[in-house]
Write a protein that holds these residues in place. Structure first.
Motif, PDB file in Angstrom:
ATOM      1  N   ARG A 125      28.396  45.926  55.594  1.00 38.14           N
ATOM      2  CA  ARG A 125      29.351  45.065  56.289  1.00 38.14           C
ATOM      3  C   ARG A 125      29.999  44.141  55.255  1.00 38.14           C
ATOM      4  O   ARG A 125      29.302  43.460  54.499  1.00 38.14           O
ATOM      5  N   ILE A 126      31.290  44.169  55.226  1.00 36.53           N
ATOM      6  CA  ILE A 126      32.056  43.299  54.328  1.00 36.53           C
ATOM      7  C   ILE A 126      32.623  42.179  55.172  1.00 36.53           C
ATOM      8  O   ILE A 126      33.404  42.419  56.109  1.00 36.53           O
ATOM      9  N   ALA A 127      32.237  40.954  54.869  1.00 35.92           N
ATOM     10  CA  ALA A 127      32.685  39.786  55.639  1.00 35.92           C
ATOM     11  C   ALA A 127      33.261  38.747  54.684  1.00 35.92           C
ATOM     12  O   ALA A 127      32.981  38.739  53.475  1.00 35.92           O
ATOM     13  N   VAL A 128      34.061  37.860  55.258  1.00 37.61           N
ATOM     14  CA  VAL A 128      34.689  36.800  54.463  1.00 37.61           C
ATOM     15  C   VAL A 128      33.635  35.745  54.152  1.00 37.61           C
ATOM     16  O   VAL A 128      33.060  35.152  55.064  1.00 37.61           O
ATOM     17  N   GLY A 129      33.361  35.551  52.874  1.00 37.62           N
ATOM     18  CA  GLY A 129      32.371  34.571  52.459  1.00 37.62           C
ATOM     19  C   GLY A 129      33.039  33.327  51.894  1.00 37.62           C
ATOM     20  O   GLY A 129      34.208  33.018  52.174  1.00 37.62           O
ATOM     21  N   SER A 130      32.279  32.602  51.100  1.00 41.03           N
ATOM     22  CA  SER A 130      32.820  31.379  50.491  1.00 41.03           C
ATOM     23  C   SER A 130      33.826  31.749  49.411  1.00 41.03           C
ATOM     24  O   SER A 130      33.631  32.727  48.682  1.00 41.03           O
ATOM     25  N   PRO A 131      34.912  31.004  49.334  1.00 42.33           N
ATOM     26  CA  PRO A 131      35.941  31.343  48.335  1.00 42.33           C
ATOM     27  C   PRO A 131      35.444  31.090  46.920  1.00 42.33           C
ATOM     28  O   PRO A 131      34.704  30.143  46.667  1.00 42.33           O
ATOM     29  N   HIS A 132      35.848  31.956  46.002  1.00 38.99           N
ATOM     30  CA  HIS A 132      35.536  31.773  44.586  1.00 38.99           C
ATOM     31  C   HIS A 132      36.543  30.806  43.973  1.00 38.99           C
ATOM     32  O   HIS A 132      37.690  30.711  44.404  1.00 38.99           O
ATOM     33  N   GLY A 133      36.105  30.076  42.945  1.00 38.39           N
ATOM     34  CA  GLY A 133      36.993  29.136  42.247  1.00 38.39           C
ATOM     35  C   GLY A 133      38.033  29.872  41.427  1.00 38.39           C
ATOM     36  O   GLY A 133      37.914  31.072  41.172  1.00 38.39           O
ATOM     37  N   PRO A 134      39.063  29.157  41.013  1.00 39.85           N
ATOM     38  CA  PRO A 134      40.139  29.793  40.245  1.00 39.85           C
ATOM     39  C   PRO A 134      39.678  30.313  38.902  1.00 39.85           C
ATOM     40  O   PRO A 134      40.355  31.125  38.293  1.00 39.85           O
ATOM     41  N   TRP A 135      38.482  29.874  38.438  1.00 42.08           N
ATOM     42  CA  TRP A 135      38.020  30.380  37.147  1.00 42.08           C
ATOM     43  C   TRP A 135      37.636  31.860  37.235  1.00 42.08           C
ATOM     44  O   TRP A 135      37.457  32.505  36.219  1.00 42.08           O
ATOM     45  N   MET A 136      37.472  32.372  38.452  1.00 44.31           N
ATOM     46  CA  MET A 136      37.173  33.788  38.591  1.00 44.31           C
ATOM     47  C   MET A 136      38.412  34.650  38.446  1.00 44.31           C
ATOM     48  O   MET A 136      38.322  35.855  38.314  1.00 44.31           O
ATOM     49  N   ASP A 137      39.582  34.030  38.474  1.00 48.86           N
ATOM     50  CA  ASP A 137      40.835  34.774  38.406  1.00 48.86           C
ATOM     51  C   ASP A 137      41.210  35.013  36.954  1.00 48.86           C
ATOM     52  O   ASP A 137      41.354  34.080  36.169  1.00 48.86           O
ATOM     53  N   THR A 138      41.370  36.287  36.606  1.00 46.29           N
ATOM     54  CA  THR A 138      41.717  36.624  35.225  1.00 46.29           C
ATOM     55  C   THR A 138      43.035  36.004  34.818  1.00 46.29           C
ATOM     56  O   THR A 138      43.190  35.514  33.691  1.00 46.29           O
ATOM     57  N   TYR A 139      43.987  35.999  35.733  1.00 37.93           N
ATOM     58  CA  TYR A 139      45.280  35.426  35.404  1.00 37.93           C
ATOM     59  C   TYR A 139      45.175  33.923  35.155  1.00 37.93           C
ATOM     60  O   TYR A 139      45.897  33.377  34.333  1.00 37.93           O
ATOM     61  N   TRP A 140      44.272  33.255  35.877  1.00 36.94           N
ATOM     62  CA  TRP A 140      44.082  31.833  35.624  1.00 36.94           C
ATOM     63  C   TRP A 140      43.490  31.607  34.232  1.00 36.94           C
ATOM     64  O   TRP A 140      43.838  30.661  33.538  1.00 36.94           O
ATOM     65  N   LEU A 141      42.581  32.493  33.825  1.00 32.47           N
ATOM     66  CA  LEU A 141      42.033  32.402  32.466  1.00 32.47           C
ATOM     67  C   LEU A 141      43.123  32.613  31.424  1.00 32.47           C
ATOM     68  O   LEU A 141      43.152  31.938  30.386  1.00 32.47           O
ATOM     69  N   TYR A 142      44.022  33.549  31.681  1.00 31.23           N
ATOM     70  CA  TYR A 142      45.151  33.752  30.770  1.00 31.23           C
ATOM     71  C   TYR A 142      45.994  32.482  30.670  1.00 31.23           C
ATOM     72  O   TYR A 142      46.422  32.071  29.582  1.00 31.23           O
ATOM     73  N   PHE A 143      46.224  31.873  31.826  1.00 31.46           N
ATOM     74  CA  PHE A 143      47.030  30.654  31.840  1.00 31.46           C
ATOM     75  C   PHE A 143      46.363  29.546  31.023  1.00 31.46           C
ATOM     76  O   PHE A 143      47.018  28.839  30.238  1.00 31.46           O
ATOM     77  N   LEU A 144      45.052  29.383  31.201  1.00 32.09           N
ATOM     78  CA  LEU A 144      44.334  28.362  30.438  1.00 32.09           C
ATOM     79  C   LEU A 144      44.383  28.651  28.937  1.00 32.09           C
ATOM     80  O   LEU A 144      44.528  27.737  28.127  1.00 32.09           O
ATOM     81  N   SER A 145      44.274  29.930  28.577  1.00 27.28           N
ATOM     82  CA  SER A 145      44.328  30.283  27.152  1.00 27.28           C
ATOM     83  C   SER A 145      45.692  29.965  26.567  1.00 27.28           C
ATOM     84  O   SER A 145      45.801  29.389  25.466  1.00 27.28           O
TER      85      SER A 145
END
Length: 331
Positions: free
Chosen positions: A135-155
């Protein structure tokens, strides 16, 4: 993500983890079904991969491995076979790390990514013939640090800030070097003016019987030594007398009398434009270090009256008494 299956001891096991990440283009919805693996290649690539299904009436979720083709191709291929959802597990050696998938060409089916260790564990159960419900259910949202594009932006932001800091440092350093260069240039000009002023001072050689050689109260204020017959002295505009070898380096550095602080440039009417430019252009925080001791730092090309050469330039003095003494000495 929640899975349920019957183990070898005929006991139902339930496992739950907040470990999956919805794809960037996936509907954020809840789905459930029986976990199904593709036959042959576990990556589920190709236009029509075959899934090992012994049922046709229950919803099922495709479990495929990352690699060989795009996420959109994996998801579309499983959807064409009737999957209600797609779970992609990461490549070998990545542990339980995940990324947010981008699948713009397959945006109408639920798709998540899980770690390699979790995916291999579920795939092993299914391969051994265990029926696994997921069963796939909506859980707690992950922080933006999990987003690869956000990591690119920080770099990129880090490199921009670093480049701006380096550019600012280079600008400040260049400005400081320029200011120091102007300070040295004006200092050289000021020393040149001081040399001209020194050349206009009265210079004489002491003789036996002169007051300076007979009285112990007369000493050179620079070297604190008494005068002796035959020594060459310089008379400043304030009538103070010093050894010529002592006072000339002093005047080049300070341009004032050691005893009364009389400014020889002003007293002799030497143009002070260079001195004003030095004060205007010198940086306020420049530190000038004067090292004392050792050989004199400056060499003054002045003519010694004791020199054997007969031709000497005539000295001119603003102080008429010096001028008269000089002419009387030549006569």
């Amino acid at each position: 993500m929640e899975i349920r299956y019957v183990n070898s001891n005929h006991t139902t096991e339930d496992k739950y983890c907040d470990c999956g990440v919805y794809g960037r283009n996936s509907p954020v919805e809840e789905v459930s079904g029986i976990v199904t693996l593709p036959t042959g290649d576990p990556r589920g690539c190709g236009p029509d991969p075959v899934y090992n299904r012994n049922f046709s009436y229950l919803p099922w979720i495709a479990l495929v491995k990352r690699g060989n083709c795009t996420f959109s191709e994996k998801i579309n291929a499983a959807q064409r076979q009737g999957a209600t959802g797609v779970v992609v597990y990461n490549v070998d050696g990545s542990g339980n790390s995940t990324t947010q998938m981008s699948h713009p060409d397959a945006d109408d089916v639920v798709a998540i990514m899980i770690g390699n260790s979790q995916g291999m564990e579920i795939a092993k159960l299914v391969t051994n013939g265990t029926q696994v419900m997921m069963r796939i259910a909506v859980g707690s949202p992950h922080g933006p640090w999990m987003d690869t594009y956000w990591l690119y932006f920080l770099s990129i932001a880090f490199f921009i800030v670093t480049a701006a800091s380096i550019a600012y440092f280079v600008f400040i350093s260049a400005n400081r070097i320029y200011s120091l260069s102007m300070h040295r240039r004006n200092e050289r000009k000021l020393k040149s003016e001081a040399k001209k002023a020194i050349g206009r001072l009265q210079v004489r050689k002491l003789k036996t019987g002169d007051e300076e050689t007979t009285s112990e109260s007369h000493v050179c204020a620079v070297c604190i030594d008494s005068y002796k017959a035959g020594e060459v002295v310089t008379v400043l505009t304030c009538d103070h007398i010093f050894h010529k070898a002592c006072i000339e380096p002093w005047l080049l550095e300070r341009r004032t009398c050691p005893m009364c602080k009389c400014d020889i440039l002003k007293a002799l009417g030497v143009e002070e434009e260079t001195k004003e430019n030095l004060s205007a252009e010198s940086p306020p925080d420049v530190t000038v270090i004067t090292v004392t001791g050792g050989e004199p730092l400056y060499e003054v090309p002045l003519t010694d009256p004791a020199s054997p050469h007969t031709e000497r330039p005539q000295h001119l003095y603003d102080n008429r008494a010096f001028q008269g003494d000089s002419e009387a000495g030549r006569r």
